[in-house]
Design a protein around this motif. Structure first.
Motif, PDB file in Angstrom:
ATOM      1  N   LYS A   1       0.817  -1.208   0.000  1.00 52.33           N
ATOM      2  CA  LYS A   1       0.000   0.000   0.000  1.00 52.33           C
ATOM      3  C   LYS A   1       0.853   1.262   0.000  1.00 52.33           C
ATOM      4  O   LYS A   1       0.544   2.219  -0.730  1.00 52.33           O
ATOM      5  CB  LYS A   1      -0.948   0.012   1.200  1.00 52.33           C
ATOM      6  N   ASP A   2       1.916   1.301   0.780  1.00 49.36           N
ATOM      7  CA  ASP A   2       2.743   2.499   0.835  1.00 49.36           C
ATOM      8  C   ASP A   2       3.351   2.826  -0.526  1.00 49.36           C
ATOM      9  O   ASP A   2       3.400   3.996  -0.935  1.00 49.36           O
ATOM     10  CB  ASP A   2       3.858   2.330   1.866  1.00 49.36           C
ATOM     11  N   LYS A   3       3.792   1.785  -1.232  1.00 51.86           N
ATOM     12  CA  LYS A   3       4.361   2.001  -2.570  1.00 51.86           C
ATOM     13  C   LYS A   3       3.285   2.440  -3.560  1.00 51.86           C
ATOM     14  O   LYS A   3       3.530   3.293  -4.420  1.00 51.86           O
ATOM     15  CB  LYS A   3       5.067   0.739  -3.053  1.00 51.86           C
ATOM     16  N   LEU A   4       2.103   1.857  -3.438  1.00 51.82           N
ATOM     17  CA  LEU A   4       0.999   2.266  -4.303  1.00 51.82           C
ATOM     18  C   LEU A   4       0.634   3.729  -4.070  1.00 51.82           C
ATOM     19  O   LEU A   4       0.427   4.490  -5.022  1.00 51.82           O
ATOM     20  CB  LEU A   4      -0.223   1.373  -4.053  1.00 51.82           C
ATOM     21  N   VAL A   5       0.556   4.110  -2.814  1.00 55.03           N
ATOM     22  CA  VAL A   5       0.239   5.505  -2.484  1.00 55.03           C
ATOM     23  C   VAL A   5       1.291   6.438  -3.068  1.00 55.03           C
ATOM     24  O   VAL A   5       0.963   7.494  -3.639  1.00 55.03           O
ATOM     25  CB  VAL A   5       0.128   5.683  -0.955  1.00 55.03           C
ATOM     26  N   ASP A   6       2.545   6.061  -2.966  1.00 60.99           N
ATOM     27  CA  ASP A   6       3.623   6.878  -3.522  1.00 60.99           C
ATOM     28  C   ASP A   6       3.484   7.009  -5.036  1.00 60.99           C
ATOM     29  O   ASP A   6       3.641   8.100  -5.601  1.00 60.99           O
ATOM     30  CB  ASP A   6       4.968   6.254  -3.153  1.00 60.99           C
ATOM     31  N   ALA A   7       3.165   5.900  -5.695  1.00 59.63           N
ATOM     32  CA  ALA A   7       3.031   5.915  -7.157  1.00 59.63           C
ATOM     33  C   ALA A   7       1.811   6.701  -7.619  1.00 59.63           C
ATOM     34  O   ALA A   7       1.789   7.207  -8.748  1.00 59.63           O
ATOM     35  CB  ALA A   7       2.949   4.485  -7.684  1.00 59.63           C
TER      36      ALA A   7
ATOM     37  N   GLU B   1      -7.431  -9.588  -2.561  1.00 58.78           N
ATOM     38  CA  GLU B   1      -6.784  -8.812  -1.501  1.00 58.78           C
ATOM     39  C   GLU B   1      -5.929  -7.698  -2.090  1.00 58.78           C
ATOM     40  O   GLU B   1      -5.868  -6.590  -1.538  1.00 58.78           O
ATOM     41  CB  GLU B   1      -5.948  -9.732  -0.609  1.00 58.78           C
ATOM     42  N   SER B   2      -5.280  -7.982  -3.198  1.00 54.24           N
ATOM     43  CA  SER B   2      -4.529  -6.937  -3.893  1.00 54.24           C
ATOM     44  C   SER B   2      -5.470  -5.847  -4.399  1.00 54.24           C
ATOM     45  O   SER B   2      -5.160  -4.653  -4.303  1.00 54.24           O
ATOM     46  CB  SER B   2      -3.747  -7.535  -5.062  1.00 54.24           C
ATOM     47  N   THR B   3      -6.609  -6.250  -4.931  1.00 52.18           N
ATOM     48  CA  THR B   3      -7.588  -5.272  -5.402  1.00 52.18           C
ATOM     49  C   THR B   3      -8.037  -4.373  -4.264  1.00 52.18           C
ATOM     50  O   THR B   3      -8.158  -3.151  -4.430  1.00 52.18           O
ATOM     51  CB  THR B   3      -8.800  -5.990  -6.027  1.00 52.18           C
ATOM     52  N   LYS B   4      -8.274  -4.953  -3.091  1.00 51.87           N
ATOM     53  CA  LYS B   4      -8.666  -4.150  -1.928  1.00 51.87           C
ATOM     54  C   LYS B   4      -7.581  -3.142  -1.563  1.00 51.87           C
ATOM     55  O   LYS B   4      -7.880  -1.974  -1.258  1.00 51.87           O
ATOM     56  CB  LYS B   4      -8.956  -5.043  -0.730  1.00 51.87           C
ATOM     57  N   THR B   5      -6.321  -3.566  -1.622  1.00 51.85           N
ATOM     58  CA  THR B   5      -5.219  -2.661  -1.295  1.00 51.85           C
ATOM     59  C   THR B   5      -5.152  -1.505  -2.286  1.00 51.85           C
ATOM     60  O   THR B   5      -4.934  -0.342  -1.903  1.00 51.85           O
ATOM     61  CB  THR B   5      -3.886  -3.420  -1.278  1.00 51.85           C
ATOM     62  N   ILE B   6      -5.349  -1.800  -3.560  1.00 53.87           N
ATOM     63  CA  ILE B   6      -5.352  -0.747  -4.588  1.00 53.87           C
ATOM     64  C   ILE B   6      -6.490   0.242  -4.334  1.00 53.87           C
ATOM     65  O   ILE B   6      -6.302   1.468  -4.388  1.00 53.87           O
ATOM     66  CB  ILE B   6      -5.468  -1.364  -5.995  1.00 53.87           C
TER      67      ILE B   6
ATOM     68  N   ASP C   1      -7.998   0.864  -1.499  1.00 49.49           N
ATOM     69  CA  ASP C   1      -7.685   1.631  -0.292  1.00 49.49           C
ATOM     70  C   ASP C   1      -6.667   2.730  -0.593  1.00 49.49           C
ATOM     71  O   ASP C   1      -6.787   3.864  -0.091  1.00 49.49           O
ATOM     72  CB  ASP C   1      -7.140   0.706   0.794  1.00 49.49           C
ATOM     73  N   ALA C   2      -5.667   2.419  -1.397  1.00 45.93           N
ATOM     74  CA  ALA C   2      -4.661   3.422  -1.753  1.00 45.93           C
ATOM     75  C   ALA C   2      -5.288   4.554  -2.571  1.00 45.93           C
ATOM     76  O   ALA C   2      -4.940   5.733  -2.382  1.00 45.93           O
ATOM     77  CB  ALA C   2      -3.526   2.766  -2.538  1.00 45.93           C
ATOM     78  N   MET C   3      -6.212   4.227  -3.453  1.00 43.92           N
ATOM     79  CA  MET C   3      -6.896   5.257  -4.230  1.00 43.92           C
ATOM     80  C   MET C   3      -7.731   6.151  -3.325  1.00 43.92           C
ATOM     81  O   MET C   3      -7.750   7.378  -3.475  1.00 43.92           O
ATOM     82  CB  MET C   3      -7.750   4.617  -5.325  1.00 43.92           C
ATOM     83  N   HIS C   4      -8.423   5.546  -2.375  1.00 42.26           N
ATOM     84  CA  HIS C   4      -9.187   6.349  -1.426  1.00 42.26           C
ATOM     85  C   HIS C   4      -8.276   7.274  -0.632  1.00 42.26           C
ATOM     86  O   HIS C   4      -8.593   8.454  -0.419  1.00 42.26           O
ATOM     87  CB  HIS C   4      -9.978   5.437  -0.483  1.00 42.26           C
TER      88      HIS C   4
ATOM     89  N   ASN D   1     -17.208   3.126  -4.580  1.00 41.33           N
ATOM     90  CA  ASN D   1     -17.489   4.549  -4.801  1.00 41.33           C
ATOM     91  C   ASN D   1     -16.460   5.222  -5.703  1.00 41.33           C
ATOM     92  O   ASN D   1     -16.471   6.451  -5.843  1.00 41.33           O
ATOM     93  CB  ASN D   1     -17.588   5.328  -3.473  1.00 41.33           C
ATOM     94  N   LEU D   2     -15.586   4.444  -6.325  1.00 42.74           N
ATOM     95  CA  LEU D   2     -14.664   4.984  -7.313  1.00 42.74           C
ATOM     96  C   LEU D   2     -15.370   5.123  -8.662  1.00 42.74           C
ATOM     97  O   LEU D   2     -16.397   4.483  -8.915  1.00 42.74           O
ATOM     98  CB  LEU D   2     -13.446   4.074  -7.468  1.00 42.74           C
ATOM     99  N   ASP D   3     -14.809   5.932  -9.521  1.00 39.53           N
ATOM    100  CA  ASP D   3     -15.333   6.114 -10.872  1.00 39.53           C
ATOM    101  C   ASP D   3     -14.663   5.072 -11.764  1.00 39.53           C
ATOM    102  O   ASP D   3     -13.634   5.318 -12.372  1.00 39.53           O
ATOM    103  CB  ASP D   3     -15.029   7.540 -11.350  1.00 39.53           C
ATOM    104  N   TYR D   4     -15.251   3.888 -11.810  1.00 39.17           N
ATOM    105  CA  TYR D   4     -14.599   2.734 -12.437  1.00 39.17           C
ATOM    106  C   TYR D   4     -15.177   2.424 -13.810  1.00 39.17           C
ATOM    107  O   TYR D   4     -16.329   2.748 -14.128  1.00 39.17           O
ATOM    108  CB  TYR D   4     -14.757   1.494 -11.546  1.00 39.17           C
TER     109      TYR D   4
END
Length: 214
Positions: free
Chosen positions: A57-63, A79-84, A86-89, A140-143
Motif C-alpha cells: 500500500k505504501d508504494k501504491l500511495v507513492d506511485a 486482496e490486492s484489489t482491496k489494497t489498490i 484503499d490506496a486510491m481512497h 465509490n470509485l469512478d470505475y
C-alpha cells in the motif's frame, strides 16, 4: 493527464504504454514487480518506473501522487484489489479502468459459456476475479470494469464488441491490440463514457463454442 499503469510488464500494459507514448502527451507511471529490471523508459520527462507489488500500500500511495487515472492490468487477487482501492481512497484518485474476465456474473450463454466454465469457472482465480469486481463496484470509485474474453495477438486487428452488464456476453476471443484500443478510446473519450460501468469485451463475428486457437 497523468496515468498509472499497475502491472506495467503485462502484454496489454506494454501495448498501452506504447500507444500513450506515441499518440498522446500524457505522463505515464509504470508500476510492476521488479519494474526497474523489466521495464525501460523512453522519455524521462514524462515517464517514471516504480518497483512494487499490488499488496504494498505504501508504494501504491507513492506511485499515485498527482495521478488522474489508474489502469489495473490484473484483478486475479482480491486482496490486492482491496489494497489498490484503499490506496486510491487515501490519495483521492477516483478514475480507474480495470481488466477482469468474462463469466464473473454467469453472463456467458450457450456452448461457449459451458466451455468457459469448464476451463476457468471453478478456479480460485475466478473466485478472486468475482470478489475483486464486487469490491470495485462497491468502492465509490469512478470505475470502468472490462470483462475480457479469451485473448490472442494479431497486429492491426483492433476490432472490439461491447456488451453491457445484464446482457448476454458476445465473442469467444478478442485481440490484445483491440483491448488496448478500447482502453485508449475510454481514456481519450472517443467512444461513449463508460463511467461506473462493467463492459463485456469480445470480437465481432466470434460467437463460437470456443476460441479459434483452442
Amino acid at each position: 493527464m497523468k496515468i498509472l499503469i499497475l502491472g506495467a510488464a503485462g502484454q496489454i500494459s506494454r501495448m498501452l504504454t506504447n500507444e500513450l507514448r506515441n499518440k498522446t502527451d500524457h505522463s505515464i507511471v509504470l508500476y510492476a514487480r521488479n519494474g526497474i529490471k523489466r521495464l525501460t523508459t523512453v522519455d524521462d520527462s514524462r515517464e517514471v518506473i516504480f518497483d512494487g507489488d499490488f499488496k504494498s500500500k505504501d508504494k501504491l500511495v507513492d506511485a499515485m501522487k498527482n495521478v488522474d487515472l489508474v489502469y489495473i492490468n490484473d484483478m486475479g487477487d482480491d486482496e490486492s484489489t482491496k489494497t489498490i482501492i484503499d490506496a486510491m481512497h487515501d490519495t483521492g484518485v477516483r478514475r480507474v479502468i480495470a481488466a477482469s474476465v468474462l463469466g464473473i456474473y454467469d453472463e456467458v450463454p450457450g456452448a461457449f459459456g459451458e466451455w468457459n466454465k469448464r476451463m476457468i469457472g471453478g478456479s480460485p482465480r475466478m473466485r478472486s476475479q468475482i470478489e475483486s469486481a464486487r469490491k470495485l463496484e462497491n468502492s465509490n470509485l469512478d470505475y470502468t470494469l472490462l470483462r475480457l474474453t479469451w485473448l490472442y495477438n494479431q497486429a492491426g486487428n483492433t476490432n472490439y464488441l461491447i456488451t453491457q452488464k445484464g446482457e448476454p456476453f458476445k465473442g469467444a476471443q478478442v485481440t490484445r491490440q483491440a483491448v488496448t484500443q478500447l482502453i485508449m478510446d475510454i481514456i481519450e473519450e472517443k467512444s461513449a463514457k463508460y463511467h461506473k460501468n462493467s463492459l463485456g469485451v469480445g470480437e465481432p463475428g466470434t460467437d463460437w463454442s470456443k476460441p479459434s486457437f483452442y
